[in-house]
Write a protein that holds these residues in place. Sequence first.
Motif, short mmCIF file in Angstrom:
data_model
loop_
_atom_site.label_atom_id
_atom_site.label_comp_id
_atom_site.label_asym_id
_atom_site.label_seq_id
_atom_site.Cartn_x
_atom_site.Cartn_y
_atom_site.Cartn_z
N UNK A 87 -37.85 85.49 71.38
CA UNK A 87 -38.22 86.79 71.94
C UNK A 87 -39.04 87.54 70.90
N UNK A 88 -39.69 88.60 71.36
CA UNK A 88 -40.54 89.38 70.48
C UNK A 88 -39.77 89.89 69.27
N UNK A 89 -38.57 90.35 69.53
CA UNK A 89 -37.76 90.89 68.44
C UNK A 89 -37.43 89.81 67.40
N UNK A 90 -37.07 88.64 67.90
CA UNK A 90 -36.73 87.55 66.98
C UNK A 90 -37.95 87.15 66.16
N UNK B 279 -41.78 98.31 65.12
CA UNK B 279 -41.80 99.18 66.29
C UNK B 279 -41.19 98.55 67.53
N UNK B 280 -41.33 97.26 67.74
CA UNK B 280 -40.88 96.70 69.01
C UNK B 280 -39.51 96.06 68.92
N UNK B 281 -38.74 96.47 67.95
CA UNK B 281 -37.39 95.94 67.83
C UNK B 281 -36.41 96.99 68.34
N UNK B 282 -35.34 96.55 68.95
CA UNK B 282 -34.43 97.54 69.55
C UNK B 282 -33.59 98.22 68.49
N UNK B 283 -32.89 99.22 68.96
CA UNK B 283 -32.18 100.10 68.03
C UNK B 283 -31.18 99.36 67.15
N UNK B 284 -30.35 98.54 67.76
CA UNK B 284 -29.29 97.89 66.97
C UNK B 284 -29.88 97.00 65.89
N UNK B 285 -30.86 96.21 66.29
CA UNK B 285 -31.50 95.33 65.31
C UNK B 285 -32.26 96.13 64.28
N UNK C 9 -31.51 98.92 63.12
CA UNK C 9 -30.59 99.43 62.10
C UNK C 9 -30.29 98.36 61.08
#
Lengths: 601, 589
Positions: free
Chosen positions: B480-483, B507-513, B515
């Motif tokens: 995934x984009x985040x990974x 910028x395109x990573x979610x809040x939990x990650x 952090x």
Amino acid sequence: MSAPRATEPDGGAKAPRVDHIRWIGRLWKEKAWLIVVLFALTLLSSAVAVTYPYLCKRLLDTIQGLLESGADDAMREVDRLLLVFAAVGVGGLVASLFPGIRGVTNSIFEHAIRSKYWRKVLAKDHSFFSKFSSGDIVTRLTDDIYDFPKLSWFLCSGIFRAVESISKVAFCLGAMFLLDWKLTLLSLIPLPLMIALFYVTQDRIYDTFQKNQQAISAINTRLEMSFSGVRIIKAYACEDKYRRFFSDVLKTRWNTEMAVARLEVVLHMIYQYIDYVAQVGIVFAGGLMAVRGRISVGTFYAFYTYLSMLIYPILDIPQLFVSGKRAFVNIDRLEELAEHPEPSRPASPVPVGDVATIELDGYSFGYGDRPGEALSDVSMTLRRGERVGVIGPVGSGKSTLLKALLGLLPASSGRVLVNGVDLREADLAAYRARIGYVPQEALLFSGTLRDNVDLGSDAPSDELFRVSVEAAQLTEELSSFADGERTAVGQRGVSLSGGQKQRMAIARAVAREPQFLLFDDITASLDASNEERLMRRLDELDPELGYLIVSHRLSTLQYVDRVLYLEDGKARAFGTHEELMDLPWYRAFITEHMGAAVEAG
Amino acid sequence: MKSKKPAGPRIGLKRFLSYLSPYWGLFLLGFAAMALSTIAKLAGPLILRALVDESIPNKDLAGMIRYALLYLGIIVAMGALTYFQTTTIVKLGLNVVTNVKRDLFAHLLTLPVSYFDKHQVGELMARVENDTEKVKQLFSETGIMLIGNIIYFFGIFGVFIAIDARIATLVFIPMPFLLAAFFFIFDRLRPLYEKGRKKYAEITAIATEFAQGIEVVQAFNREEHAASRLERASKEKRDAEIRSGMIEYSTMGFMNFLGGPMFMVLIIKLVAPQVFAGALTVGTLLVFIEYGMRLFEPLFSIGENIRGIQQARVALGRIFGILDLEPEPVGSGLEPRFEREIEFRDVSFEYKPGEPVLDRVSFTIPRGQTVALVGPSGSGKTTTVSLLCGFYAAGSGSILVDGVPLGELSTQAWRRKIGLVLQDIYLFPGSILENVRVYDDALAVEDAEAALRTVHAADFVARLPGGIGAELHERGSNLSMGEKQLLSFARAVAFGAELVIMDEATASVDVATERKIQRSLDVLLEGRTALIVAHRLSSILKADKILFFKDGRIIAQGRHDELIESLPEYRELVRLQFPDLIAETESIA
């Protein structure tokens, strides 16, 4: 099943078993008249070639005879024969069109094959493109097809050279038999040995050639990734490593290519040797018979010439099998592309008018090379005029969700419904015509800025372009470019900034005048102020527009009606932001984000 | 794009020979074998003549056997020589072409980033792979064969002259005309061949880009568009080849007619009267016929060889054209020291003349501090990053590291101090390990694993089959984009950079990650310097200095609270992105 390794050469050849002969037959049928003409010219050309030694024989015998009889008008006899020579020559001239038409047909086939398989590739789905890298696909559509001694050459020149050889051999043998059958049989002795030797080496050729083609694919893959990722390579100062890395595949290719070359030379030598020995046989036996007065000098010379004429075609005929084997490898590689399962299309698709609802019903999908599913039993509904935000942690399936809604992925269970109809039964193209998609990575194509935006629309116009560009807030920047809308954009649009590329993709989607817009996380390259302006403009353009927007930014949620929370591929919650705030874990998730702001503030 | 010097034909030849010279031994051997086998080929008809003139009329069996054995010997020798010649020359060709490919690839990697922005990947692939294969032709069927054919031709001619100089001269007269016609026609063909090759590169480029962007193609129903674009290029190639093919082959056909049956007629008209007059024997007539037929083979082969050589020359021209390109500046070799600060002093830059992207930008990045760049997209932030990495050179003004201009430092050494995390994440086909260390095997596996742990990517990596050895699909499409973000992050960590440059990467990573990354970023930035093109509030708040870009200029610098007070545009940016923050701040204030 382990992760497909499309980039490394396999240990052994595992090609699909294709009926190659029928494949070739089907292709030939498309250009049937060309093939027929080629056949006719081939036979003519062989017949002409075979006539010459016979004419020479007549000439020599005539001259010999005239010498002995001491006639005065000797040259007149000779002149008559020379006229026949010239006539046959004209026949040869006509036949000489043959190699030209052959070469032309090669090019015709090459184009036909390429466009056919390219169209098939374009119809494939996600599983295909994860199995075959683009470098591999491109190799199969270019190197495997083009030029000697690859596929397009074989299909015409290769096969017809064999036809020419076979006909020449047949005609030669016929003529030789007519002259002296004993001597003819002597010349035929080496043949069975040749055929036996050939079959022994046959399979080794296929494997060796297959390995070489794989080595070529590996080279192309490494080239592609090195050039595409050049910024990273330079930034991490890894040029040297990549040079060594490339050297490795070159070395492999050197070995496979040498193996192919050696094998071919060996084969070539075997046949050459045997026929040269046969030639010597003629000199011995034929010379003996001429010395003993049993055959004329003319016949002796004719046989000598016929045998020389036989050598090349006889050498060439096994080449048919050798190059055929190689061409079969190419055919297999192409068929491997074509045979990869395609998403099934309904025979009579249900027409799709205006899209009122898009639904996922218990939808599951897995990427296949990792355990677990990317989306698991997801159900949600998106209605026209409705805005849905999709949030969730990394890898929870948000991008996958969008691709699923576009029908780009084959579900393992569950379905996608358009207006209540299963997408698999519906007119997919009509559906997609009403959806605008903005992927995470902009994916622009080479061409002008105008071309890229127009790509989105089925009816591009100046006005539509202007509106789309304006909605994506590109108008000012566009006018700042010297060439304006005609500015050329390179592969993947690299001369634009990330944000500009992303906005181009948005303009492209807006140009579609869609009923639904699917935004995959554009927040990476679109800041909050631009996002606000975009949302406002979209509202103005079409208040009925429905959209789904993936986001990691809380500010996005102010524009949506409902929120879908994905975690580990499951839809954990779907409702308005206010409703969901009653859920403690959701509140905690949002508060964390809010928490960070409060902390720092 | 500057070239060192124009690659004229003589220079091209000299350079080509320089590739050949390491293998001159192979070349001589192959050449010698070919020369000998050609001479052996010439002997055949002479033996025939002896048979026809002496053994057969004299019914000399012993003599005939002697000649037959001699013939046998020659054929065996010819066979062995041909085998040796072919393998030697193939090896020679492979060696030279492999070296050219290696050099071409190596040189391409030294070229500046601007070159890669202007040339499609598919086109470059065609240069390295396909153009070099054409050069191989110089060795296999063409270059050496050409020399062999020339020897053969003159050998035959020599025999003619030895027998009857007058006839030989008369026979020779049509040859120069035929050869001239050849060259004339093939010269006209050259631009057609060039067009064919260009179209081939274009086909490669088009196929590559649509295969990579297939999702967009399908989502937008543009399969037909992609199909017809490729087909158009393919058709143009086909048409160029059809035209060149027809011209070439019909010319050949006509030449064959003149050089075959018509030539035979000429020879017999010249020689037969001499035979009747008793001046020449029947065997000699036979020799004339035999050689006469063979005379045109090498001539026509020369025509074919020349075509192959022309194609190879065109390919070589393009290859040398690339090799001649000026590599990106390596800097004056000074070892960079970064202990105080990096300074941008009045830096201006434009990608295309007349379209400035940066306009007299000045700021400093003190060592150990984190500087954030914010502003609307397209305002010059990414360009600033590119300039600092040395991908482009500033148009005017200077970038100084501890007072030393960037141009005077060794570019590679400077880049090694940088850990770059890009907006356009590039992941390579290969394993996760290789993606983290960019195939630099000097970096140990343990270090790569440690880097993954630092950025909290270790858990998702462990879940993949093969763990750190798991193969990524093209451009990481199985993550995934985040990974993908986390991996590109791990890269920077693994290389232990002194200066971390991040372009909107988080910028395109979610809040939990995010952090998780924030926490590890804190560890990473401890004692390191950072330049972050930021969209995330956390990066902005933690920055020691924020630079607000607009239209290529920095309109404000300062800490977050200072800018909130002083710059309305900044307030607006923050308000839109983090609405609740402003409310909080206001309520506190």
